[in-house]
Design a protein around this motif. Sequence first.
Motif, PDB file in Angstrom:
ATOM      1  N   ALA A 130      27.872  52.045  29.887  1.00  0.00           N
ATOM      2  CA  ALA A 130      28.962  51.334  29.718  1.00  0.00           C
ATOM      3  C   ALA A 130      30.312  51.483  30.769  1.00  0.00           C
ATOM      4  O   ALA A 130      30.908  52.149  30.489  1.00  0.00           O
ATOM      5  N   GLY A 131      29.526  50.947  31.783  1.00  0.00           N
ATOM      6  CA  GLY A 131      30.792  52.194  32.994  1.00  0.00           C
ATOM      7  C   GLY A 131      31.578  50.775  33.408  1.00  0.00           C
ATOM      8  O   GLY A 131      32.300  49.668  32.674  1.00  0.00           O
ATOM      9  N   ALA A 132      32.734  51.178  34.531  1.00  0.00           N
ATOM     10  CA  ALA A 132      34.269  49.746  34.755  1.00  0.00           C
ATOM     11  C   ALA A 132      33.160  49.025  35.066  1.00  0.00           C
ATOM     12  O   ALA A 132      34.187  47.518  35.830  1.00  0.00           O
TER      13      ALA A 132
ATOM     14  N   GLY B 289      38.201  41.442  32.592  1.00  0.00           N
ATOM     15  CA  GLY B 289      39.480  41.982  33.231  1.00  0.00           C
ATOM     16  C   GLY B 289      39.695  41.568  34.751  1.00  0.00           C
ATOM     17  O   GLY B 289      38.545  41.808  35.676  1.00  0.00           O
ATOM     18  N   ILE B 290      41.091  42.538  35.497  1.00  0.00           N
ATOM     19  CA  ILE B 290      40.573  42.331  37.143  1.00  0.00           C
ATOM     20  C   ILE B 290      40.055  43.732  37.535  1.00  0.00           C
ATOM     21  O   ILE B 290      39.141  43.362  38.783  1.00  0.00           O
TER      22      ILE B 290
ATOM     23  N   SER C  81      47.985  46.891  33.826  1.00  0.00           N
ATOM     24  CA  SER C  81      46.964  46.859  34.327  1.00  0.00           C
ATOM     25  C   SER C  81      47.904  47.413  35.483  1.00  0.00           C
ATOM     26  O   SER C  81      46.646  47.614  36.721  1.00  0.00           O
ATOM     27  N   LEU C  82      48.331  47.023  35.955  1.00  0.00           N
ATOM     28  CA  LEU C  82      49.204  47.770  37.210  1.00  0.00           C
ATOM     29  C   LEU C  82      49.187  48.813  37.355  1.00  0.00           C
ATOM     30  O   LEU C  82      48.296  50.287  37.788  1.00  0.00           O
ATOM     31  N   ILE C  83      49.404  49.662  36.318  1.00  0.00           N
ATOM     32  CA  ILE C  83      49.089  50.966  36.426  1.00  0.00           C
ATOM     33  C   ILE C  83      47.470  51.249  36.465  1.00  0.00           C
ATOM     34  O   ILE C  83      47.324  52.466  36.562  1.00  0.00           O
ATOM     35  N   LEU C  84      46.673  50.825  35.057  1.00  0.00           N
ATOM     36  CA  LEU C  84      45.533  50.751  35.195  1.00  0.00           C
ATOM     37  C   LEU C  84      44.933  50.822  36.566  1.00  0.00           C
ATOM     38  O   LEU C  84      44.226  51.577  37.362  1.00  0.00           O
ATOM     39  N   VAL C  85      44.997  49.823  36.996  1.00  0.00           N
ATOM     40  CA  VAL C  85      44.359  49.745  38.763  1.00  0.00           C
ATOM     41  C   VAL C  85      44.913  50.548  39.808  1.00  0.00           C
ATOM     42  O   VAL C  85      43.989  51.947  40.180  1.00  0.00           O
TER      43      VAL C  85
END
Length: 155
Positions: free
Chosen positions: A6-8, A13-14, A151-155
Motif C-alpha cells: 500500500a505504498g506511494a 494522481g501525480i 497537490s503542490l504541498i503534497l509534491v
Amino acid sequence: MLRKGAGAGRSVGILSIPFALSQGGWLNLCLLIMVSVLCCYTGLLLQRCMASNPSVKTYPDIGELAFGQTGRALECVFLYLELYLVAVGFLILEGDKLEKLFLKAAFNLHGLRINGKQGFILISVLVIWPTTWLRSMGALAYVSASGCLASLILV
C-alpha cells in the motif's frame, strides 16, 4: 503503518505517474506520448468541426451534425454516463486510499455499523457534494485552486 503493497506507488494522481513509468518502461512512455499526440489531433479535429459550423457549440451538436437526432441522443447518453462513472470511480478510489491511510476505521451511525471504505466514501460525498451547488464559476475557481495548492504541498 501502511499494509504491505500500500505504498506511494499505488496512490492516485501525480504521484503514480513515475511509478507507472518505472513499471512499464520505455514502451509505456512511447504509448503515453502516442496517446498524447492522438488526443491533440482529436482536439484539432473538434476545433475544425466547430469552426466549420457556427451553430456547433457542444458535443451533442457534433453528434447531431454527424448522425442526426440519433447521434445527438447517443452523444448525450455517453457524455452523462462518462461524467457519472468518473465521479463514482473517483469516490471509490478516494474511499480505498483513505481506508489504507486509516486502518481499522469504522463508523457507527444510528446503530448502523459502516466499515472504513464505505464510511470514507460517504464522508467524501458529503464534502464534495456542496461544491456541485455553486452557481458561479469564480467560486468554483477557489475550490479548484485549493486542490492545486494541496497537490503542490503534497509534491
